[in-house]
Design a protein around this motif. Sequence first.
Motif, PDB file in Angstrom:
ATOM      1  N   PRO A 194       0.807  -1.133  -0.125  1.00  0.00           N
ATOM      2  CA  PRO A 194      -0.135   0.071  -0.028  1.00  0.00           C
ATOM      3  C   PRO A 194       0.646   1.419  -0.019  1.00  0.00           C
ATOM      4  CG  PRO A 194       0.037  -0.926   2.388  1.00  0.00           C
ATOM      5  CD  PRO A 194       0.895  -1.801   1.350  1.00  0.00           C
ATOM      6  N   ASP A 197       1.461   6.494   2.194  1.00  0.00           N
ATOM      7  CA  ASP A 197       0.580   5.448   2.560  1.00  0.00           C
ATOM      8  C   ASP A 197      -0.944   5.616   1.889  1.00  0.00           C
ATOM      9  OD1 ASP A 197      -0.936   3.234   3.533  1.00  0.00           O
ATOM     10  OD2 ASP A 197      -0.154   3.421   5.499  1.00  0.00           O
ATOM     11  N   ARG A 224      -3.672   3.979   2.409  1.00  0.00           N
ATOM     12  CA  ARG A 224      -4.780   3.664   3.303  1.00  0.00           C
ATOM     13  C   ARG A 224      -5.230   4.613   4.032  1.00  0.00           C
ATOM     14  NH1 ARG A 224      -1.462  -1.127   6.095  1.00  0.00           N
ATOM     15  NH2 ARG A 224       0.258   0.606   6.236  1.00  0.00           N
TER      16      ARG A 224
END
Length: 239
Positions: free
Chosen positions: A132, A147, A149
């Motif tokens: 990710p 990131d 996420r």
Amino acid sequence: MNRSPAARLLVLALAASLAGCAATRTEIMAADDSAVLEGVDWRLVAAPGDASVPDVGPGAATLRFDAERFSLGGPCNSHTGGWSREGAQLRLGGEGAAIASTRRMCPPEIMARETALLQAMAAPFTVGFDGPFLRLQSADGATWRFDSRAPAATESRERIVQIAGQRAPCTGVAQQLCLQVRTQPGAPWELHYGDIEGFDWQVGVEYVLRVRETTVARPPADGSSLRWTLLEVLDSSQD
């Protein structure tokens, strides 16, 4: 075990077919790498020389690529420009590396992180993907990690804040007037971009408020990274 010539040909054909599938999967993965770059909010989670980079609130940064332009919110200001990618090389800023930025001032450690990133943007980055995560590496080896996420949910908290009776000039997307606030008596006034939900500020009146503070993951260029909601007016007086 001896195989007939027909059986051996079948095995060779199957092996060639599997090899072709493997190549196709590799090509698809490469295409996916390119596609996943766009339309994703990439949160900065690691920067050169920083032991800890906040992923929400003051000092946080989010990078996003759309069809022809990128946007970077933070670590202090908002930035935008063209971008292009050729293989593993990513260039930000388009023609002449031109990047438009707001001119908000933040604490020195946040400004230093932002300045280092903007300086690195003047040259192409090498792009890499780790699950990710997105890696942007400059020519000198300095690496920024992002990131894809969503950030972990953060709990709100209550705070006591003092509000000045006069607003002060501040710069977001355009010049504006911001509330002046402080959380410690006698401390220097700080600028609060945006308003306090449920609070009707009046010029010439100083207030002491009890507010609920929550973090804004992607604040607008002319907004605060902290959202305050009025819980109670504890005191008010003419300044």
